[in-house]
Design a protein around this motif. Structure first.
Motif, short mmCIF file in Angstrom:
data_model
loop_
_atom_site.label_atom_id
_atom_site.label_comp_id
_atom_site.label_asym_id
_atom_site.label_seq_id
_atom_site.Cartn_x
_atom_site.Cartn_y
_atom_site.Cartn_z
N SER A 1 0.71 -1.29 -0.19
CA SER A 1 0.12 -0.11 -0.02
C SER A 1 0.85 1.01 0.17
O SER A 1 1.70 1.58 0.92
CB SER A 1 -0.86 -0.05 1.07
N GLY A 2 1.01 1.94 -1.01
CA GLY A 2 1.67 3.03 -1.29
C GLY A 2 1.35 4.37 -0.62
O GLY A 2 0.96 5.21 -1.17
N GLN A 3 1.47 4.33 0.84
CA GLN A 3 1.05 5.75 1.43
C GLN A 3 2.09 7.21 1.38
O GLN A 3 3.12 6.51 0.85
CB GLN A 3 0.75 5.35 3.05
N ARG A 4 1.96 7.89 1.80
CA ARG A 4 2.74 9.11 1.38
C ARG A 4 3.69 9.01 2.45
O ARG A 4 5.18 9.27 2.04
CB ARG A 4 1.74 10.40 1.74
N GLY B 1 9.26 -4.70 -4.28
CA GLY B 1 9.35 -4.16 -5.52
C GLY B 1 8.24 -3.19 -5.63
O GLY B 1 8.42 -2.05 -6.43
N HIS B 2 6.88 -3.44 -5.48
CA HIS B 2 5.82 -2.49 -5.50
C HIS B 2 6.11 -1.44 -4.54
O HIS B 2 5.85 -0.16 -4.85
CB HIS B 2 4.64 -3.07 -5.01
N ALA B 3 6.59 -1.71 -3.38
CA ALA B 3 6.84 -0.58 -2.31
C ALA B 3 7.59 0.42 -2.93
O ALA B 3 7.52 1.59 -2.68
CB ALA B 3 7.20 -1.33 -1.07
N MET B 4 8.98 0.02 -3.43
CA MET B 4 9.76 0.75 -3.80
C MET B 4 9.23 1.76 -5.21
O MET B 4 9.64 2.91 -5.30
CB MET B 4 11.23 0.04 -4.36
N HIS B 5 8.39 0.89 -5.90
CA HIS B 5 7.97 1.92 -7.09
C HIS B 5 7.30 2.97 -6.54
O HIS B 5 7.32 3.98 -7.12
CB HIS B 5 7.04 0.72 -8.15
N SER B 6 6.34 2.44 -5.53
CA SER B 6 5.41 3.76 -4.97
C SER B 6 6.21 4.71 -4.29
O SER B 6 6.01 5.93 -4.39
CB SER B 6 4.59 2.97 -3.97
N TYR B 7 7.26 4.43 -3.46
CA TYR B 7 8.17 5.31 -3.00
C TYR B 7 8.73 6.39 -3.82
O TYR B 7 8.84 7.42 -3.69
CB TYR B 7 9.19 4.40 -2.16
#
Length: 593
Positions: A360-363, A387-393
């Motif tokens: 979940s890509g939170q601010r 991988g998802h998390a770093m894309h969001s970050y």
């Protein structure tokens, strides 16, 4: 297998929701702020044809969406960590209801923005509006499918109602549905849940595998008519939306939201159909290695190289995934390491916890839900979700708030690419032929489950939505038959398609996510191509990929992937991925002989 309660989890293994709000009072205060901001923005109704008013509105709207994202994310995390916690369900309900209320009131904005005849003159008179150019262009792109202001308000107000099929499925699947214990060959009982099911199918004990398989689908079978009604409701709400918005089909409506052509979806299915013999070849090899006359569905997950099937601790998994991504450079690696060790991740299963895994890509930073099971499979899941998390970050760091959310079509690329990097890293650590075969087995399973199986899911979703478009009711018998026929085609004559697998559709949450699953297959294909560039290409290839991660939704998904180095408008990435799969089968077969 004993499943702990939520309050028995060690704090270091849980995500730190206080990073969003220090406590529930802060969350509720933010909800109040959101409501006030929403009411203030309503004052711009009828005034957006003035450049300065449009700028003021967008500044307020940007702030509002940031705060609402915080509220929705926080309450969703609390809800998912224990779906049986009624209080947290209530908090999530409050946040969702407020979001619907606010966006219903603000539904005038898109309609009025589309009426602006010369946006370029607005940018000239208010240069700060350039910050919102991508957002405004996306609003205008969908102009022919936007309704009148009154109709848009009505559509927005119906969103909670339209989420009902998925909400019912989620409660049945995560909180209410119970299964009889699985029994192993020694008569021992094992607690069977949505979180332990696949782990049991990976065990060498065939008695345990079959028991888990039969009991699991017996649970779904006990509610099969209710679950069919849920899915029928889902396809009908998609039909309603696509018809109301003047699309030719639910499929076209869904993919256009991501600025993707339906042809990409259809091309995936066509390309897989043309190459289905490769999956049949894999099934034949699996049957021969396992010394079976025929394979059952509960035989498909067990590793074919049992000697190397050793537990993987979470600490070992963290070490491996961190080593595997070092080629991205210092900035990426430092943030990645912080995420692994700063409670971004909710690690282990507990009673009532949402099944599966997600990011979940939170601010403030991404949050990752896991149900880590000390296995190689969940080690790869960790690589995937990080991988998802770093894309969001990266997108959040480098893009404005309204441009940070990348489209779903590219969502599975970064996650799957990191799985490929982990596979490469692990293969280089141990050159023993048996260990190589063990890893190749796992890699081949990724092709089976992510490319072929998700394509089968996509085809199922396409078929059932076409039936709904033709005013056919989706009964459990109809759904079971469609699903059984697809399994027969995809898996071929070496696999027994039994009554249980015909009910698998009933447990797949992604069928409530509006044509999501095809993007696993296209994303996997793109990731295979990009991972080869990252591993064997130049520094320029790595920089191009990092630029893709930083770009959010600033270009169309297909354009972003071209920028990274792969063209998903062509069938070639899918063909190349299947060719790689074919070569892995040959390599595996050679080692095993």
């Amino acid at each position: 297998m004993f499943i702990v309660k939520r309050n028995e989890q060690k704090i270091e293994n849980t995500w730190k929701t206080e990073d969003i709000f220090k406590d529930e009072a802060a969350f509720l205060a933010c909800l109040d702020t959101c409501k006030e901001l929403g009411n203030e923005l309503c004052d711009y109704d009828g005034k957006l044809e003035d450049a300065s008013n449009l700028l003021s509105f967008l500044k307020g709207y940007e702030k509002l969406t940031c705060l609402l994202d915080d509220c929705l994310g926080y309450s969703s995390l609390l809800s998912d960590q224990d779906t049986a916690d009624a209080h947290h369900q209530e908090l999530k309900g409050k946040a969702n209801a407020l979001a619907v209320e606010i966006f219903t009131k603000l539904s005038f904005s898109d309609v009025q923005i589309m009426k602006i005849e010369n946006l370029e003159s607005f940018y000239a008179s208010e240069p700060i509006l350039e910050r919102y150019r991508v957002y405004l262009e996306e609003v205008c792109r969908l102009k022919e499918h936007v309704l009148s202001q009154t109709e848009e308000k009505l559509m927005a107000s119906s969103s909670l109602m339209q989420d009902t099929p998925y909400s019912i499925f989620g409660m049945l699947n995560n909180a209410d549905l119970k299964f009889e214990d699985a029994i192993d060959s020694k008569g021992n009982k094992h607690t069977l849940t949505t979180g332990t099911f696949i782990h049991m199918l990976e065990q060498e004990d065939e008695v345990l595998r079959e028991s888990a398989y039969r009991n699991f689908y017996a649970g779904y079978g006990s509610m099969i008519h209710t679950l069919a009604a849920c899915l029928n409701g889902q396809t009908n709400q998609l039909k309603f939306n696509s018809t109301a918005r003047k699309y030719a089909s639910s499929l076209e409506c869904a993919v256009d939201a991501n600025n993707v052509s339906p042809r990409v979806y259809e091309q995936l299915i066509e390309t897989v159909h043309k190459n289905i013999h490769v999956l049949h070849k894999y099934m034949r090899v699996r049957k021969e290695v396992m010394k079976k006359d025929k394979l059952h569905m509960y035989d498909l997950y067990v590793p074919m190289v049992n000697e190397c099937n050793v537990p993987v601790s979470f600490e070992q998994a963290k070490e491996d995934v961190l080593h595997s991504i070092q080629l991205y450079g210092t900035e990426y690696a430092k943030v990645y390491e912080r995420g692994l060790n700063s409670r971004w991740i909710d690690v282990y299963e507990n009673e009532g916890k949402r099944s599966g895994a997600y990011s979940s890509g939170q601010r403030v930073h991404p949050f990752v839900l896991m149900n880590f099971a000390n296995s190689l499979d969940t080690e790869f899941t960790l690589a995937h979700e990080m991988g998802h998390a770093m894309h969001s970050y990266m997108s959040t760091k480098y893009q404005a708030p309204l441009d940070r959310h990348y489209k779903i079509f590219v969502a599975e690329v970064a996650s799957t690419c990191n799985e490929a990097l982990l596979m490469d890293y692990l293969r280089k650590q141990n050159l023993d032929p048996k260990f190589q075969a063990y890893l190749i087995n796992h890699f081949m399973e990724q092709f089976r489950t992510t490319l072929f199986r998700q394509c089968m899911f996509a085809e199922f979703e396409k078929i059932i939505n076409e039936k709904t478009a033709n005013n056919e009711v989706l009964t459990s018998d109809t759904l079971n038959q469609i699903y059984a026929d697809l399994n027969k085609f995809y898996y071929g004559e070496d696999v027994i398609v039994d009554d249980e697998i015909s009910m698998e559709w009933a447990r797949i949450p992604h069928f409530y996510m509006n044509f999501y699953v095809y993007q696993y297959a296209t994303g996997f294909s793109a990731a295979m191509a990009l991972s080869q560039k990252l591993l064997h290409g130049t520094q320029a290839d790595i920089e191009a990929y990092l630029s893709f991660l930083k770009s959010g939704c600033t270009k169309s998904p297909v354009e972003l992937l071209r920028m990274a180095g792969v063209d998903m408008a062509s069938p070639k990435p899918i063909e190349d991925a299947i060719e790689l799969f074919d070569s892995l089968i040959d390599e595996f077969e050679s080692i095993m002989k």
